[in-house]
Motif scaffolding. Structure first.
Motif, mmCIF file in Angstrom:
data_model
loop_
_atom_site.group_PDB
_atom_site.id
_atom_site.type_symbol
_atom_site.label_atom_id
_atom_site.label_comp_id
_atom_site.label_asym_id
_atom_site.label_seq_id
_atom_site.Cartn_x
_atom_site.Cartn_y
_atom_site.Cartn_z
ATOM 1 N N UNK A 109 87.913 39.321 30.683
ATOM 2 C CA UNK A 109 89.197 38.677 30.966
ATOM 3 C C UNK A 109 90.204 38.971 29.860
ATOM 4 N N UNK A 110 89.748 38.912 28.613
ATOM 5 C CA UNK A 110 90.633 39.181 27.483
ATOM 6 C C UNK A 110 91.101 40.628 27.485
ATOM 7 N N UNK A 111 90.202 41.524 27.838
ATOM 8 C CA UNK A 111 90.564 42.935 27.873
ATOM 9 C C UNK A 111 91.630 43.205 28.935
ATOM 10 N N UNK A 112 91.434 42.617 30.124
ATOM 11 C CA UNK A 112 92.429 42.773 31.186
ATOM 12 C C UNK A 112 93.749 42.150 30.767
ATOM 13 N N UNK A 113 93.680 40.979 30.116
ATOM 14 C CA UNK A 113 94.899 40.322 29.655
ATOM 15 C C UNK A 113 95.642 41.138 28.616
ATOM 16 N N UNK A 114 94.911 41.740 27.695
ATOM 17 C CA UNK A 114 95.554 42.559 26.658
ATOM 18 C C UNK A 114 96.183 43.821 27.251
ATOM 19 N N UNK A 115 95.510 44.403 28.231
ATOM 20 C CA UNK A 115 96.081 45.590 28.889
ATOM 21 C C UNK A 115 97.377 45.225 29.608
ATOM 22 N N UNK A 116 97.360 44.090 30.302
ATOM 23 C CA UNK A 116 98.571 43.633 31.001
ATOM 24 C C UNK A 116 99.686 43.330 30.009
ATOM 25 N N UNK A 117 99.325 42.682 28.884
ATOM 26 C CA UNK A 117 100.331 42.370 27.868
ATOM 27 C C UNK A 117 100.898 43.637 27.255
ATOM 28 N N UNK A 118 100.049 44.625 27.029
ATOM 29 C CA UNK A 118 100.523 45.893 26.467
ATOM 30 C C UNK A 118 101.460 46.598 27.438
ATOM 31 N N UNK A 119 101.170 46.506 28.736
ATOM 32 C CA UNK A 119 102.035 47.124 29.746
ATOM 33 C C UNK A 119 103.412 46.470 29.747
ATOM 34 N N UNK A 120 103.438 45.134 29.703
ATOM 35 C CA UNK A 120 104.721 44.414 29.657
ATOM 36 C C UNK A 120 105.469 44.747 28.373
ATOM 37 N N UNK A 121 104.737 44.835 27.285
ATOM 38 C CA UNK A 121 105.373 45.138 25.997
ATOM 39 C C UNK A 121 106.041 46.506 26.010
ATOM 40 N N UNK A 122 105.339 47.505 26.532
ATOM 41 C CA UNK A 122 105.874 48.865 26.514
ATOM 42 C C UNK A 122 106.957 49.093 27.559
ATOM 43 N N UNK A 123 106.842 48.417 28.715
ATOM 44 C CA UNK A 123 107.788 48.666 29.800
ATOM 45 C C UNK A 123 109.022 47.771 29.769
ATOM 46 N N UNK A 124 108.909 46.587 29.182
ATOM 47 C CA UNK A 124 110.015 45.637 29.233
ATOM 48 C C UNK A 124 110.514 45.197 27.854
ATOM 49 N N UNK A 125 109.584 44.801 26.982
ATOM 50 C CA UNK A 125 110.002 44.231 25.697
ATOM 51 C C UNK A 125 110.567 45.305 24.770
ATOM 52 N N UNK A 126 109.852 46.382 24.572
ATOM 53 C CA UNK A 126 110.297 47.426 23.643
ATOM 54 C C UNK A 126 111.616 48.072 24.075
ATOM 55 N N UNK A 127 111.788 48.403 25.367
ATOM 56 C CA UNK A 127 113.107 48.936 25.768
ATOM 57 C C UNK A 127 114.240 47.956 25.507
ATOM 58 N N UNK A 128 113.991 46.662 25.716
ATOM 59 C CA UNK A 128 115.029 45.662 25.447
ATOM 60 C C UNK A 128 115.333 45.562 23.960
ATOM 61 N N UNK A 129 114.312 45.729 23.134
ATOM 62 C CA UNK A 129 114.524 45.691 21.687
ATOM 63 C C UNK A 129 115.382 46.867 21.227
ATOM 64 N N UNK A 130 115.165 48.012 21.839
ATOM 65 C CA UNK A 130 115.952 49.191 21.463
ATOM 66 C C UNK A 130 117.423 49.055 21.896
#
Length: 223
Positions: A109-130
Motif C-alpha cells: 500500500x505504501x509503495x502504491x501511495x508513494x508512486x501516486x504521490x511521485x506522479x502528482x509531484x512530477x505532473x502537477x506540483x513541480x510544473x506549478x513551482x516552476x
C-alpha cells in the motif's frame, strides 16, 4: 456411567487438520512424501526473488521456514503433542502468519501511495513551482503537498477497509484453520493439496517481500 463415545469424540477434535490422513499412511509413504515435498521446496526456492542482502534474505527465509515447519509438522501429530506445546506452536504460527501478511500489505500500500504521490509531484506540483517565482507561494505549495499526501493515504486506507483485508481476515482464517481445524484433510489428494499450497504460499510470500524490499533498497541507494 462411563461413555467411551464422548471420549473418542474429544480425541478426534484434538487431531490436526492433516493428522487423520498422515496417520493412515505407512512409514514408507510418509518418507516418500517427505522426500517429494523437500524436492519441491528446493526447486521452488530457486525461483524465489533474492535481494542480495543477507540482512534481509536470511531473516525472511528463517521466519518463513519457521511458519512452514510449525504449520506442517504440528498438524501431522497434533493429538500426540502436549497441550502447552501445541498451543504455543499455534500461537506462534498465527502471529507470524497474520503479522507477516500485514507487513506485506502495508508495504504494498505504501509503495502504491508513494508512486501516486511521485506522479502528482512530477505532473502537477513541480510544473506549478516552476511557473511561480514567489518563494512564499512555493513554500505553501510544497507544504500543502507534504500535508495532503499522508492525509490522503490514511483516508484511502480507512475507506478501503484495508486493515480488515490485511490483518483481520488472514488472522481469522488462520484461527479457523489451526484452532478450529476447519477444513480437515480426509483423503490423500486433499492432504497433498493442503501441504503443497502452504509451501507455495510461503514461497510466493518470501518472493513478494523480497521484491518490495529490492525496490525500497534501490530508492534508498538512489538518495
Amino acid at each position: 456411567m462411563h461413555q467411551p463415545v464422548n471420549i473418542g469424540t474429544g480425541m478426534r477434535k484434538c487431531q490436526g487438520i492433516t493428522e487423520p490422513c498422515w496417520s493412515s499412511l505407512s512409514e514408507d509413504q510418509r518418507v516418500s512424501w517427505k522426500y517429494f515435498s523437500r524436492i519441491v521446496a528446493v526447486v521452488g526456492a530457486f525461483f524465489v526473488t533474492k535481494t542480495g542482502s543477507p540482512y534481509v534474505d536470511w531473516p525472511l527465509v528463517a521466519l518463513t521456514a519457521i511458519f512452514l515447519v510449525i504449520v506442517i509438522e504440528t498438524q501431522r501429530s497434533y493429538s500426540r503433542l502436549s497441550p502447552k506445546f501445541r498451543k504455543r506452536s499455534v500461537r506462534i504460527a498465527i502471529f507470524l502468519g497474520s503479522w507477516g501478511i500485514t507487513i506485506l500489505g502495508v508495504a504494498m500500500f505504501s509503495q502504491v501511495g508513494l508512486v501516486s504521490a511521485a506522479t502528482v509531484l512530477s505532473n502537477e506540483v513541480l510544473p506549478s513551482l516552476h511557473k511561480s517565482t514567489d518563494p512564499l507561494v512555493q513554500a505553501i505549495m510544497v507544504g500543502g503537498f507534504l500535508v495532503a499526501v499522508p492525509i490522503a493515504l490514511i483516508r484511502s486506507f480507512r475507506q478501503l477497509h484495508f486493515e480488515e483485508l490485511i490483518y483481520t481476515l488472514p488472522r481469522n482464517g488462520l484461527k479457523r484453520l489451526l484452532v478450529f481445524k476447519q477444513p480437515k484433510a480426509t483423503s490423500f489428494p486433499v492432504f497433498a493439496y493442503m501441504e503443497l499450497s502452504t509451501l507455495l504460499v510461503c514461497l510466493v510470500y518470501a518472493s513478494s517481500v523480497a521484491e518490495i524490499a529490492k525496490v525500497a533498497m534501490t530508492l534508498f541507494n538512489a538518495f
